[in-house]
Scaffold this active site. Structure first.
Site, PDB file in Angstrom:
ATOM      1  N   GLU A 307       3.748 -14.880  84.742  1.00 11.47           N
ATOM      2  CA  GLU A 307       3.665 -13.436  84.956  1.00 11.47           C
ATOM      3  C   GLU A 307       3.165 -13.127  86.369  1.00 11.47           C
ATOM      4  O   GLU A 307       3.763 -12.328  87.097  1.00 11.47           O
ATOM      5  CB  GLU A 307       2.709 -12.824  83.922  1.00 11.47           C
ATOM      6  CG  GLU A 307       2.487 -11.351  84.089  1.00 11.47           C
ATOM      7  CD  GLU A 307       3.774 -10.552  83.854  1.00 11.47           C
ATOM      8  OE1 GLU A 307       4.281 -10.591  82.737  1.00 11.47           O
ATOM      9  OE2 GLU A 307       4.263  -9.913  84.802  1.00 11.47           O
ATOM     10  N   ASP A 311       5.279 -11.280  89.452  1.00  9.33           N
ATOM     11  CA  ASP A 311       4.804 -10.026  90.035  1.00  9.33           C
ATOM     12  C   ASP A 311       4.636 -10.158  91.549  1.00  9.33           C
ATOM     13  O   ASP A 311       5.109  -9.334  92.325  1.00  9.33           O
ATOM     14  CB  ASP A 311       3.451  -9.620  89.420  1.00  9.33           C
ATOM     15  CG  ASP A 311       3.543  -9.346  87.926  1.00  9.33           C
ATOM     16  OD1 ASP A 311       4.644  -9.468  87.370  1.00  9.33           O
ATOM     17  OD2 ASP A 311       2.503  -9.034  87.320  1.00  9.33           O
ATOM     18  N   SER A 525       8.244  -6.796  82.586  1.00 10.62           N
ATOM     19  CA  SER A 525       7.335  -7.444  83.525  1.00 10.62           C
ATOM     20  C   SER A 525       7.958  -7.619  84.890  1.00 10.62           C
ATOM     21  O   SER A 525       7.254  -7.763  85.877  1.00 10.62           O
ATOM     22  CB  SER A 525       7.030  -8.860  83.042  1.00 10.62           C
ATOM     23  OG  SER A 525       6.077  -8.857  82.079  1.00 10.62           O
ATOM     24  N   ASP A 567      21.712   7.250  87.203  1.00 11.72           N
ATOM     25  CA  ASP A 567      21.600   7.541  85.768  1.00 11.72           C
ATOM     26  C   ASP A 567      22.278   6.415  84.982  1.00 11.72           C
ATOM     27  O   ASP A 567      23.439   6.103  85.219  1.00 11.72           O
ATOM     28  CB  ASP A 567      22.274   8.891  85.482  1.00 11.72           C
ATOM     29  CG  ASP A 567      21.988   9.392  84.083  1.00 11.72           C
ATOM     30  OD1 ASP A 567      21.202   8.738  83.361  1.00 11.72           O
ATOM     31  OD2 ASP A 567      22.554  10.445  83.711  1.00 11.72           O
ATOM     32  N   ILE A 568      21.549   5.802  84.081  1.00  9.35           N
ATOM     33  CA  ILE A 568      22.105   4.708  83.270  1.00  9.35           C
ATOM     34  C   ILE A 568      22.465   5.299  81.905  1.00  9.35           C
ATOM     35  O   ILE A 568      21.620   5.914  81.247  1.00  9.35           O
ATOM     36  CB  ILE A 568      21.079   3.562  83.108  1.00  9.35           C
ATOM     37  CG1 ILE A 568      20.536   3.123  84.478  1.00  9.35           C
ATOM     38  CG2 ILE A 568      21.700   2.390  82.349  1.00  9.35           C
ATOM     39  CD1 ILE A 568      21.567   2.615  85.461  1.00  9.35           C
ATOM     40  N   GLY A 586      21.415  11.757  81.778  1.00 12.05           N
ATOM     41  CA  GLY A 586      20.079  12.332  81.936  1.00 12.05           C
ATOM     42  C   GLY A 586      19.021  11.371  81.406  1.00 12.05           C
ATOM     43  O   GLY A 586      19.308  10.196  81.136  1.00 12.05           O
ATOM     44  N   ASP A 588      16.621   9.257  79.084  1.00  9.26           N
ATOM     45  CA  ASP A 588      16.715   8.713  77.725  1.00  9.26           C
ATOM     46  C   ASP A 588      15.557   7.758  77.486  1.00  9.26           C
ATOM     47  O   ASP A 588      14.898   7.305  78.434  1.00  9.26           O
ATOM     48  CB  ASP A 588      18.065   8.014  77.516  1.00  9.26           C
ATOM     49  CG  ASP A 588      18.311   6.942  78.549  1.00  9.26           C
ATOM     50  OD1 ASP A 588      17.605   5.922  78.521  1.00  9.26           O
ATOM     51  OD2 ASP A 588      19.209   7.131  79.418  1.00  9.26           O
TER      52      ASP A 588
END
Ligand SMILES: *[C@@H]1O[C@H](CO)[C@@H](O)[C@H](O)[C@H]1NC(C)=O
Ligand SMILES: *[C@@H]1O[C@H](CO)[C@@H](O)[C@H](O)[C@H]1NC(C)=O
Ligand SMILES: *[C@@H]1O[C@H](CO)[C@@H](O)[C@H](O)[C@H]1NC(C)=O
Ligand SMILES: *[C@@H]1O[C@H](CO)[C@@H](O)[C@H](O)[C@H]1NC(C)=O
Ligand SMILES: *[C@@H]1O[C@H](CO)[C@@H](O)[C@H](O)[C@H]1NC(C)=O
Length: 606
Positions: A307, A311, A525, A567-568, A586, A588
């Site tokens: 992790e 990052d 993550s 927008d996905i 829009g 979601d």
């Protein structure tokens, strides 16, 4: 007063041996049903030491919230006029009456002024106590609880009380009822596999022909390397999110930060390998490591955390050469019942908040890839931690949190252990939003994958049961709810709750280096530090132009910046035995407003 304290000290050479207080009746503060998966293991050892954190009320918080929205609303005259540490501290300071009542209560249990550790605003008081004293103070009984799935143990209680005189002068005391489990690498990091043979072949093919195969960029702008559909690199994200050639120009004081918990720390040697692979200009540069409450930083390469490496490599890789800070906060495992030595217990978010809030210049963009199922975090505690995030927003810090990796549920495919049930004794089926993503003062980052991008199934999304919908979400979320088929998931979620995520970014098959090897890794993550990297680049431009950092992002994202997102509109996030929510036109509840278009955002915000 000083004399009284002195006498107490003399009368009690062992401070903890003072008899119970002469205070009046105890009054219940909180009672909970332990979350599923925890079983009673046995009584808590009387000498086990607990760091008891006492949160004093912040009577001026509503005023702080008004200021926060004023400085974060792009249409406000006060936009960007963030507050100093001293100004924020003054706004969260407890009432002097609360301080003196709590101090007298602590004194009645033998604590001297010097035994009490205080946060910089004075709104938290912390004392170290053995279980037997905590039990007297809180009129409760601590036990050892075992978490079946992980084998972890905690020393906790299911209810606690405080004397009537201090009841209204205390918001919350922990650890008492906090069963939350900070989740990262094992659950939040989704895939963890050596670089696939197919991806390696593709990469070699590209290198050998000399001409990189490209694919159209569905988000507009120049084409994207074909390899980005299977392996995400820093360059892929810059291509896909319209930031090709964008490099920070170490502007005045811009910084980026990452937080690590659960004994995770980033490996320097792995970072150099990553830079050699993806950001050669960054070779031989590093970041600042800050240990909070004894957080570790073991550079033995085989001990590096997936992790933390993910990052650091992506957030610092994208924002290079912006100075980076990694905070390693201690706090796990809290308790090992088979080992005789009592160990410490704490709540890492609040330890980190205390630390960062006490410093004058925190990084302006900070990402955290840890979270809990909201219902496992006691409401009082969640509310207090969330108020801490608001303080950072008012200081001009943008906080990104991964939205979670369980879709609308907790990611557990096994109905027998899954958490998708209310914790209130009714045991009704319920979706599981993640905390701190559900705090309205942070930016929750969900996940997408592939090109063209779609919402990835594990992308945490849904609606908070603790926090009501902030007004900045009314329009976008109202439209989404109105578009749901009538009666959809009735009773499974709180349609009036704070909705998550706010935004999203790629979240799968990120190429990082771990223990000296390239691996592919994913999860929200990955999307949170990636998004934070772009926020740092936006701040870099703003600061270079003499403007203020973006600070708390959401009011801006849902208004002026909406058109700066791709927008996905495909994908869904299954969980709790349902197909979850659909990505739609829009906002979601799987991809939020969408993925960033840096080129557009930079025009909108600078
Ligand atoms: C990316 O990969 C997905 C899954 O294999 C595939 O459906 C899609 O067509 C690919 N995209 C492009 C642009 O080739
Ligand atoms: C990085 O450091 C190494 C060892 O000191 C040196 O050989 C190398 O040239 C440096 N690379 C860059 C890009 O500065
Ligand atoms: C590094 O960690 C590994 C695995 O825990 C251990 O076997 C090894 O001895 C450690 N090396 C050093 C130099 O501490
Ligand atoms: C709650 O309901 C689930 C699913 O029906 C069941 O497996 C579980 O045992 C129940 N738990 C309690 C505490 O009643
Ligand atoms: C998601 O889309 C499918 C296919 O259009 C539809 O049947 C389903 O009702 C939608 N689900 C939700 C929760 O909107």
């Amino acid at each position: 007063m000083r004399l009284v304290l002195l006498l107490t000290a003399l009368a009690a050479p062992f401070a903890f041996a003072t008899p119970a207080s002469s205070c009046g009746e105890h009054k219940l503060k909180e009672r909970i049903v332990p979350p599923r998966g925890w079983t009673l293991h046995g009584p808590a050892p009387a000498d086990h030491i607990i760091r008891l954190r006492i949160g004093l009320p912040q009577p001026n918080f509503p005023e702080l919230e008004r200021h926060l929205y004023a400085v974060s609303d792009p249409d406000s005259e006060r936009y960007g006029q963030h507050f100093s540490k001293e100004e924020v501290d003054a706004l969260v300071a407890p009432h002097p009456e609360s301080v003196s009542r709590v101090d007298s209560w602590l004194a009645s249990h033998g604590f001297n002024a010097e035994d009490i550790e205080r946060s910089s605003a004075g709104d938290w008081a912390t004392v170290r106590v053995p279980v037997r004293v905590a039990e007297k103070m809180l009129n409760t009984k601590y036990s050892v609880w075992k978490h079946a799935a992980s084998g972890d143990y905690l020393v906790r209680t299911t209810s606690y009380s405080v004397p009537e005189e201090v009841h209204s002068h205390i918001d919350v005391i922990q650890p008492t009822t906090m069963f939350g489990r900070f989740k990262a690498s094992k659950s939040t990091v989704h895939s963890f596999e050596p670089e696939s043979a197919a991806a390696a072949v593709l990469k070699n093919a590209v290198v050998s022909t000399g001409a990189a195969r490209t694919i159209d960029n569905p988000n507009g702008g120049p084409p994207v390397d074909a390899s980005c559909n299977t392996t995400i690199t820093v360059n892929c994200l810059k291509q896909l999110y319209n930031a090709v050639g964008v490099t920070a120009k170490p502007a005045k004081g811009n910084q980026i930060g990452l937080t690590g918990y659960l004994e995770q720390f980033a490996n320097e040697a792995d970072l150099q390998q990553f830079y050699a692979d993806q950001v050669p200009a960054a070779l031989n540069t590093s970041f600042k490591f800050i240990s909070v409450k004894g957080g570790l930083n073991d550079q033995n390469i085989s001990e590096a955390g997936a992790e933390a490496n993910l990052d650091v490599q992506f957030a610092f890789g994208i924002s290079f050469p912006t100075p980076g800070t990694f905070y390693s906060t201690a706090g796990r495992p809290p308790f090992i019942p088979d080992v005789g030595t009592p160990t410490d217990t704490n709540e890492p978010y609040t330890d980190w908040l205390d630390f960062v809030l006490s410093h004058p210049n925190p990084p302006q963009s900070i990402s955290t890839s840890y979270g809990d199922d909201e219902q496992t975090v006691p409401r009082d505690f969640a509310v207090r931690a969330c108020k801490g995030f608001a303080q950072l927003g008012l200081r001009g810090v943008s906080l990104m949190f991964s939205s979670g990796d369980g879709g609308v549920g907790d990611g557990d495919p096994d109905p027998a252990t899954q958490q998708c049930f209310t914790n209130d004794g009714r045991n009704a089926t319920r979706f599981i939003p993640g905390f701190p993503a559900s705090c309205p003062f942070v930016t929750a980052v969900g996940g997408t994958t592939r090109i063209p991008e779609f919402g990835i199934g594990f992308s945490g999304g849904g609606f908070s049961d603790y926090f009501s919908r902030p007004s900045y979400q009314n329009k976008a979320v109202g439209k989404f709810l109105a578009g749901l088929p009538k009666g959809t998931y009735k009773g499974l979620f709180n349609p009036r709750g704070r909705a998550i995520p706010d935004v999203s970014a790629q979240s799968n098959r990120f190429r990082i280096f771990l223990s000296g090897r390239p691996v592919l890794i994913g999860g929200t993550s990955a999307s949170s530090p990636a998004f934070a990297g772009f926020v740092a680049l936006l701040n870099d431009v703003r600061l270079a132009k003499g403007k203020k950092p973006l600070g708390f992002l959401n009011p801006l994202l849902y208004s002026k910046a909406v058109s700066g997102f791709n927008d996905i509109t495909t994908g869904n996030n299954p969980g709790c035995g349902t197909p979850g929510f659909n990505a739609t036109k829009g906002w979601d509840a799987i991809t939020g407003l969408g993925t960033p278009n840096f080129g557009k955002l930079v025009k909108l915000v600078t």
